[in-house]
Design a protein around this motif. Structure first.
Motif, short mmCIF file in Angstrom:
data_model
loop_
_atom_site.label_atom_id
_atom_site.label_comp_id
_atom_site.label_asym_id
_atom_site.label_seq_id
_atom_site.Cartn_x
_atom_site.Cartn_y
_atom_site.Cartn_z
N LEU A 29 0.73 -1.00 -0.07
CA LEU A 29 0.02 0.13 -0.05
C LEU A 29 0.80 1.31 -0.02
N THR A 30 0.34 2.37 -0.46
CA THR A 30 1.00 3.77 -0.51
C THR A 30 1.26 4.15 1.17
N SER A 31 0.35 3.77 2.01
CA SER A 31 0.23 4.01 3.47
C SER A 31 1.44 3.41 4.06
N ARG A 32 2.35 3.97 4.97
CA ARG A 32 3.51 3.35 5.42
C ARG A 32 3.32 2.23 6.35
N TRP A 33 1.98 2.13 6.99
CA TRP A 33 1.54 0.98 7.91
C TRP A 33 1.46 -0.15 7.09
N GLY A 34 1.12 -0.06 5.60
CA GLY A 34 0.74 -1.43 4.91
C GLY A 34 1.85 -1.65 3.97
N ARG A 35 2.90 -1.27 3.98
CA ARG A 35 3.93 -1.58 3.07
C ARG A 35 5.35 -2.30 3.64
N TYR A 36 5.42 -2.85 4.72
CA TYR A 36 6.42 -3.69 5.13
C TYR A 36 6.78 -4.75 3.99
N SER A 37 7.96 -5.10 4.00
CA SER A 37 8.51 -6.00 3.12
C SER A 37 8.12 -7.36 4.15
N PRO A 38 8.16 -8.62 3.49
CA PRO A 38 7.97 -9.94 4.25
C PRO A 38 9.24 -10.22 5.29
N GLU A 39 10.22 -9.71 4.97
CA GLU A 39 11.55 -9.88 5.67
C GLU A 39 11.26 -8.94 7.22
N THR A 40 10.80 -7.50 6.82
CA THR A 40 10.67 -6.64 7.90
C THR A 40 9.42 -7.16 9.05
N MET A 41 8.52 -7.40 8.28
CA MET A 41 7.46 -8.14 9.09
C MET A 41 7.94 -9.41 9.98
#
Length: 536
Positions: A361-373
């Protein structure tokens, strides 16, 4: 009397004019007593109906509810083995003075009871089995069509998740615009506002049993898969479309009492008072306190209860009504130390229910990479807390099935890694906590002689074997202790057992090194961990 079995749960029916015979029911399963009778007035408001269940020195008062078509029901979850006697009380003659017994028998293998805290910093089932909350988020999945709901259940079945955050009320949000097929109240009329928009007017004195029956069906389906339903009772994502976020206080209280009369006997439910409570402008903190107390009072089994705020918005979680802390904040999981600090502040289990989502997503809360999550979830677990997963991939537009909002299927990668971590914890002796809190931000322990060392984003070619002398509540490490080591690739989901044996020598400045100062050759990549286990 007739009985049926749904999702392994015994359901007992009886008529209002007969004697009620004894029914056998597993501990923590659900008994349902059903009565059909004539009455005057509004069955949802004018009828008082409850039962007193007594087992030796234990007494539970259970509220009944109206299920439409002159049917009233009582649901009961026995918490102790043996015979329970009950009697009903009501202002309707056809519901009063009904007596009977329930024989509570030993639970089956997969039935561990409700999840609680037992006053600790972690969670466990009622039978004592440790529960590690590895949950995901699908706010409005229960309000989608039947086909999408089933797809969601199929995805959860394969996922390894054991908890899901979901809303009771439907959701109106940028990425969730679908109109639900069922509503919690009876529709009174439809009007048009000054702008020509359709406005639904609800009869708040009449609940819609079909809405709650649908919710119950899915909670049972989740229970059949060993998944806890973390039910969000209120939320701000309405903005006047239905008005469920701004109902009068008395309606909010009746809704809570009706909902809990129906589902507090389901062993796999948690109460989340709200998602982003501080965005619900129609309610004050005093209102939230009152509503929370209403939930606790209406729940004879004391299921887990918390409240969730917007980013870094913390409620007064010390209040006794809250069993655990549920927060939206990514800051505490930037390192295990930060996560551990929350435990030291609240002295309750910590669930970081929203640290952001894997997605595009464009929203910063919805654009983590799978590695970061995956990394943030590991940080939380190593720090002795728990982190809820979420996924928000959009490939076309808002009509996409985005799991975070609508359920469906997983399109990302971190969900697989969460299941891998869950397996690692379940193979260990117990929940994790930092071994030397505030002094060592990589070493965590689940028990005497058991450690996880998590390197996170750090890349290195060698690691010299060393452990802190302190090991939290598990006592101090001593010289001459021998260990085996596994190298865990947390993202690649591999475990390599090293052939060497490591042995601690004399303590040096609060730490133990291998007696020969052995080093471990590491793959030069991020997101590695070591599992270090004592050889006895």
């Amino acid at each position: 009397m007739k009985k049926s079995f749904l999702f392994g749960i015994s359901v007992l029916f009886s008529l209002s004019f007969g004697l009620i015979a004894q029914e056998k029911i597993e501990r923590w399963n659900r008994v349902e007593l059903s009565f059909q009778t004539i009455f005057k007035g509004n069955g949802f408001q004018d009828v008082e109906f409850k039962a007193i269940f007594v087992h030796q020195d234990t007494t539970l008062t259970v509220s009944g509810f109206y299920d439409g078509d002159n049917h009233f029901k009582l649901r009961f979850m026995p918490t102790r083995l043996g015979t329970w006697k009950y009697s009903t009380q009501s202002n309707v003659p056809g519901l009063a003075k009904k007596t009977g017994t329930v024989q509570c028998i030993a639970p089956s293998t997969k039935n561990h009871g409700i999840v609680g805290t037992n006053g600790s910093l972690h969670f466990s089932y009622a039978d004592g089995k440790v529960y590690y909350p590895f949950g995901t988020t699908a706010y409005a999945w229960n309000h989608m069509g039947a086909e999408l709901q089933q797809l969601t259940l199929n995805s959860l079945q394969k996922s390894g998740f054991n908890k899901i955050r979901m809303c009771v009320f439907p959701k109106n949000y940028d990425l969730v615009k679908e109109e639900p097929s069922l509503y919690p109240f009876v529709l009174q009329e439809t009007k048009r506002d000054a702008q020509g928009n359709e406005v639904k007017i609800w009869d708040y004195t009449q609940f819609n049993p079909a809405f709650f029956q649908q919710l119950e069906k899915q909670i049972d389906a989740l229970q059949n898969m060993g998944i806890e339903a973390d039910l969000i009772l209120f939320h701000p994502y309405d903005k006047g479309r239905w008005g469920f976020d701004a109902m009068p206080k008395e309606v909010n209280i009746r809704y809570i009492q009706y909902l809990l009369a129906r589902i507090s006997s389901f062993r796999n439910v948690w109460w989340s008072m709200a998602n982003e409570w501080d965005y619900v402008k129609s309610k004050t903190i005093a209102d939230w306190d009152e509503l929370t107390k209403t939930v606790v009072k209406a729940d004879p089994y004391r299921h887990l209860c918390s409240i969730h705020g917007a980013t870094a918005s913390y409620y007064d979680y010390w209040k006794p009504e809250f069993s655990h802390v549920s927060v939206q904040d990514e800051s505490p999981v930037q390192s295990p130390n930060s996560a551990a600090m929350l435990r030291n502040v609240y002295h309750k289990p910590i669930v970081l229910d929203e640290v952001g989502y894997e997605g595009n997503l464009t929203s910063r809360w919805g654009r983590y990479s799978p590695e970061t999550m995956t990394h943030l979830i590991w940080n939380g677990v190593v720090g002795g807390t728990y982190v809820t997963h979420g996924e928000s991939y959009m490939f076309k537009d808002h009509r996409d099935t985005i799991f975070w909002a609508k359920g469906g299927k997983f399109n990302g990668e971190s969900w697989k890694r969460v299941g891998f971590l869950k397996q690692i914890l379940e193979e260990g002796p117990g929940p994790m906590s930092l071994s030397d809190v505030s002094r060592d931000n990589v070493t965590s322990s689940g028990g005497k002689g058991h450690y996880l060392v998590y390197f996170g984003k750090q890349i290195q070619d060698y690691w010299m074997f060393n452990l802190p002398i302190n090991n939290g509540a598990f006592g101090k490490l001593t010289a001459g202790t021998r260990f085996k080591v596994d190298i865990i690739d947390t993202y690649g989901m591999t475990i390599q057992t090293l052939p060497e044996i490591f042995e601690t020598e004399k303590e040096r400045d609060y730490r133990f090194f291998d007696k020969d100062y052995k080093k471990i050759r590491l793959p030069e990549k991020p997101y590695l961990a070591l599992r270090i286990r004592e050889i006895r």
